[in-house]
Design an enzyme around this catalytic site. Structure first.
Site: not given
Ligand SMILES: NC(=O)c1ccc[n+]([C@@H]2O[C@H](COP(=O)([O-])OP(=O)(O)OC[C@H]3O[C@@H](n4cnc5c(N)ncnc54)[C@H](O)[C@@H]3O)[C@@H](O)[C@H]2O)c1
Length: 309
Positions: A35, A97, A168, A172, A202
């Site tokens: 991360d 991810n 985005y 994707k 999240t």
């Protein structure tokens, strides 16, 4: 289920990636917790999120190491794959991810907003996969019966299209397309490549949508629901399941069929524009347009991210 396997999870310091890392460790895998630790829009960096999840795994009796590379940095992605091999001797599972958001209507979107989002998602999938693939090809060529796994992360925004997310959603959708090609190329080395289009509570969705309060009992938007799909696809028994994009909303896991054959307009000797226009208007007398993300999610067995709808 995954005893002895070594996994990398990118963007595993928070949210869905954190749950993937914990679930893979719980299933017996050793995990490199990657991360960069930046903000939702991808600014800054911080070692703490990756470090905390690696510690959590170790405190639970598992094996983990932390990594702070930017997945969109080609050389950094190579160091990430190298770390798995140096720390644990091999790599079996790569979960791509990591992600950021910079939502804006297309008419106002800046070049930076486009470039940053496409880089983290699309190049951030290509770069680790490219280096992991080289590792698997080397092992396959040495005669090993490789059982490699890549799990990518698309989005309902990418497969159904969402207003305000041209950067985005395009990245994707690219990840879903990348999955199809990587699955076909890497099959010969014993590697399956699948993709998730998840829905979960999240910071990404809490800062973007009004999710409403978490209800009593089982939460369909708990990110750990998504991780069961990852663990299942990583099992040796799933060796022949590849190139699939799974929409996940709570307990509804849907192997999507995208860009399947649709409405065929055929002229044996080619169309002229007038005749084709007539045929289009005849087939679509009311016009035709994409139904949008929420309609797509509902048709796939999920619901709106506003859990109460
Ligand atoms: N939450 C949802 O409902 C949802 C829906 C569709 C898709 N997704 C996708 O799922 C993935 C995880 O999202 P989340 O909701 O857990 O968000 P999150 O913001 O909680 O977690 C994403 C993590 O990725 C890390 N990251 C960002 N850029 C990075 C980089 N360049 N290198 C390494 N790490 C980086 C962040 O620091 C963060 O910890 C993303 O790809 C997201 O687009 C989430």
């Amino acid at each position: 289920m995954l005893e002895g396997k070594v996994a990398i999870v990118t963007g595993a310091g928070r949210g869905i990636g954190r749950e993937h890392a914990l679930a893979l460790a719980e299933a017996g895998a050793k995990v490199v917790v990657n991360d960069l630790g930046g903000s939702l829009s991808g600014e800054g960096s911080d070692a703490a999120p990756a470090e905390a999840v690696a510690n959590e795994i170790r405190e639970g009796g598992g094996e983990a190491s932390a990594n702070y590379e930017n997945v969109a940095d080609f050389a950094g992605a190579e160091r990430l794959v190298r770390q798995a091999i140096d720390d644990f001797g091999r790599l079996d599972i790569l979960v791509n991810n990591a992600g950021i958001l910079r939502d804006r209507m297309l008419v106002n979107m800046t070049e930076d907003e486009w470039d940053a989002v496409v880089a983290v998602h699309l190049k951030g999938h290509f770069a680790p996969t490219r280096h992991a693939a080289a590792h698997w090809r080397e092992r396959a060529k040495a005669g090993e019966n490789v059982r490699g796994r890549v799990i990518n992360t698309s989005s309902p925004s990418g497969v159904f299209g969402n207003v305000g997310q041209a950067n985005y959603g395009a990245a994707k959708a690219g990840i879903a397309g990348f999955t199809l090609i990587a699955a076909q190329e890497l099959q010969r080395y014993g590697v399956t490549v699948n993709c998730l289009a998840p829905n979960a509570r999240t910071r990404m969705t809490e800062e973007t949508f009004d999710l409403g309060a978490r209800g009593q009992g089982w939460d369909p938007l708990d990110p750990e629901n998504v991780s069961s799909v990852v663990v299942a696809l990583c099992a040796d028994e799933a060796q022949k399941i590849t190139g699939q994009v799974f929409h996940v909303w709570g307990g509804a896991v849907n192997a999507l069929r995208g860009w399947s054959s649709g409405e065929l307009f055929e002229a044996p000797e080619g169309w002229d524009a007038d005749a084709l226009l007539d045929a289009l208007l005849e087939r679509f007398p009311e016009g035709v347009a994409p139904p949008g993300m929420v309609a797509g999610m509902q048709a796939a067995g999920g619901r709106s991210l506003r859990a109460t709808q």
